[in-house]
Design a protein around this motif. Structure first.
Motif, PDB file in Angstrom:
ATOM      1  N   ARG A   1      -8.704  21.055  26.606  1.00 51.53           N
ATOM      2  CA  ARG A   1      -8.598  19.668  26.174  1.00 51.53           C
ATOM      3  C   ARG A   1      -9.810  19.241  25.353  1.00 51.53           C
ATOM      4  O   ARG A   1      -9.674  18.547  24.336  1.00 51.53           O
ATOM      5  N   ASN A   2     -11.006  19.655  25.773  1.00 49.20           N
ATOM      6  CA  ASN A   2     -12.232  19.234  25.096  1.00 49.20           C
ATOM      7  C   ASN A   2     -13.091  20.386  24.601  1.00 49.20           C
ATOM      8  O   ASN A   2     -14.029  20.153  23.833  1.00 49.20           O
ATOM      9  N   TYR A   3     -12.779  21.610  25.045  1.00 49.82           N
ATOM     10  CA  TYR A   3     -13.658  22.729  24.746  1.00 49.82           C
ATOM     11  C   TYR A   3     -12.868  23.965  24.325  1.00 49.82           C
ATOM     12  O   TYR A   3     -11.690  24.112  24.654  1.00 49.82           O
TER      13      TYR A   3
ATOM     14  N   ASP B   1     -17.784  22.758  21.573  1.00 46.18           N
ATOM     15  CA  ASP B   1     -17.375  21.368  21.777  1.00 46.18           C
ATOM     16  C   ASP B   1     -16.433  20.934  20.663  1.00 46.18           C
ATOM     17  O   ASP B   1     -16.819  20.880  19.497  1.00 46.18           O
TER      18      ASP B   1
ATOM     19  N   PHE C   1      -7.255  26.656  31.649  1.00 49.71           N
ATOM     20  CA  PHE C   1      -7.961  25.399  31.861  1.00 49.71           C
ATOM     21  C   PHE C   1      -7.163  24.516  32.801  1.00 49.71           C
ATOM     22  O   PHE C   1      -5.931  24.445  32.727  1.00 49.71           O
TER      23      PHE C   1
ATOM     24  N   ASP D   1     -11.187  20.090  32.392  1.00 51.13           N
ATOM     25  CA  ASP D   1     -12.353  20.761  31.813  1.00 51.13           C
ATOM     26  C   ASP D   1     -12.851  21.904  32.689  1.00 51.13           C
ATOM     27  O   ASP D   1     -13.939  22.442  32.451  1.00 51.13           O
TER      28      ASP D   1
ATOM     29  N   ASP E   1     -17.261  24.529  35.408  1.00 46.21           N
ATOM     30  CA  ASP E   1     -17.106  23.151  34.960  1.00 46.21           C
ATOM     31  C   ASP E   1     -17.793  22.997  33.600  1.00 46.21           C
ATOM     32  O   ASP E   1     -19.005  22.828  33.513  1.00 46.21           O
ATOM     33  N   CYS E   2     -16.996  23.059  32.530  1.00 45.17           N
ATOM     34  CA  CYS E   2     -17.557  23.025  31.171  1.00 45.17           C
ATOM     35  C   CYS E   2     -18.202  21.673  30.858  1.00 45.17           C
ATOM     36  O   CYS E   2     -19.222  21.614  30.176  1.00 45.17           O
ATOM     37  N   LYS E   3     -17.614  20.608  31.363  1.00 47.38           N
ATOM     38  CA  LYS E   3     -18.156  19.275  31.092  1.00 47.38           C
ATOM     39  C   LYS E   3     -19.544  19.125  31.696  1.00 47.38           C
ATOM     40  O   LYS E   3     -20.455  18.567  31.076  1.00 47.38           O
TER      41      LYS E   3
ATOM     42  N   ASN F   1     -22.079  20.929  29.662  1.00 47.79           N
ATOM     43  CA  ASN F   1     -22.336  20.254  28.394  1.00 47.79           C
ATOM     44  C   ASN F   1     -23.248  19.050  28.578  1.00 47.79           C
ATOM     45  O   ASN F   1     -24.072  18.737  27.712  1.00 47.79           O
TER      46      ASN F   1
END
Length: 334
Positions: free
Chosen positions: A226-228, A249, A276, A279, A294-296, A299
């Motif tokens: 979704r974001n990465y 990102d 996924f 995130d 946890d990618c968020k 980041n």
């Protein structure tokens, strides 16, 4: 369903083996997966070159398909056929033909189109979007292009490449909404080439973003969330062979922000499955468990205290032994 998050140190592996296999199937079937190459709107999914149908909390086997298969919303599946005798430097065989099948209401496959390539051409990877079949491999002076299923003739349409990836090959093709990402993996520096495919038969070059890995890293698989965007890489150098995760990102033109060294303690399944859930990145372990990342959090957190490797690129976060703190194991006990 209860989910337990457990650290790396634990003794009772064997008793969870069967449960973990079920967990991996549930993750592939129940989590919201944003990679269109693995799941479509009809709840079909591809796993180990086999086609499955998701039915509630169960998955039903439908059919074996060819290698490097790609699934498109609308019930189309494409795969490589008729492999060459020779392989490239990463030992992946090239196909001499591509087949596209329609999935009917009962799950049966009907051959819709077959592309037999000229002697001097061969396909490495495919990605199917609507009626457009994107292909990468060796096509004379070209390495990336597409076939249009709506065109009667078996015409190969070459794509115009950004200057930095001309005369280079690609080791993965993934979709991100209206964008196609082609992951370069030949010579260093390496790049992710980005194309606008809002009109699938008229791809337009947007640009490139630099891949963090160097000459020793081979991109095994790319995954879009979704974001990465995640690149799973295998690295081989004087210290041995290990895996690394590179994180990009999407909100800032796919800019890289972290390179995570997994080390010999992180044993992954040979099919390199990834998925996924929001995130949270999920990777099934080789013997047990599912690794989660946890990618968020990575980041957003300040990891400047982590020791960067010598020659780190542009100050990106390089978490050498931090993988043991950032990766957890998930066990799903039904």
């Amino acid at each position: 369903m209860t989910i337990f998050v457990i650290g790396f140190h634990f003794a009772t592996r064997i008793r969870y083996m069967i449960l973990v296999l079920i967990a991996i199937s549930l993750i592939m079937g129940c989590c919201k997966v944003t990679d269109e190459s693995t799941e479509d709107i009809n709840q079909h999914l591809l796993h180990n070159n086999s086609l499955w149908q998701v039915q509630g909390d169960r998955v039903k086997f439908l059919s074996d398909v060819g290698r490097q298969a790609s699934l498109s919303p609308g019930g189309l599946v494409a795969c490589l056929k008729e492999f060459t005798d020779s392989t490239n430097f990463i030992n992946r065989e090239y196909g001499k033909a591509v087949e596209v099948h329609q999935i009917d209401a009962t799950g049966n496959l009907t051959l819709l189109r077959r592309y037999d390539l000229p002697e001097e051409h061969a396909v490495n990877l495919i990605a199917l979007k609507e009626s457009i079949l994107y292909v990468t491999g060796s096509f004379g002076d070209h390495s990336l292009g597409f076939f249009d299923l709506s065109v009667k003739e078996d015409t190969f349409f070459p794509m115009r490449l950004p200057e930095k990836v001309k005369n280079k090959g690609f080791d993965d093709l993934v979709f991100d909404g209206i964008n196609l990402l082609a992951v370069d993996n030949i010579y260093s520096p390496k790049w992710i080439a980005i194309f606008d495919i809002s009109e699938p038969s008229r791809p337009r070059t947007i640009g490139v973003t630099k891949i963090l890995g160097g000459v020793y890293e081979h991109v095994v698989k790319a995954l879009v969330g979704r974001n990465y965007v995640i690149l799973l890489c295998r690295s081989c150098n004087q210290s041995g062979t290990h895996y690394e995760l590179e994180l990009y990102d999407k909100s800032i033109d796919y800019a890289p922000f972290a390179n995570i060294y997994l080390g010999p303690g992180a044993l992954l399944r040979n099919n390199h499955s990834m998925s996924f859930s929001g995130d949270l990145l999920l990777l099934p372990g080789l013997y047990d468990g599912v690794y989660s990342l946890d990618c968020k959090r990575i980041n957003q957190e300040d990891t400047s205290s982590e020791k960067p490797r010598q020659g780190d690129l542009d100050g990106h976060k390089y978490l050498h032994l931090g993988a043991y703190k950032l990766l957890n194991k998930i066990f799903i006990i039904g």
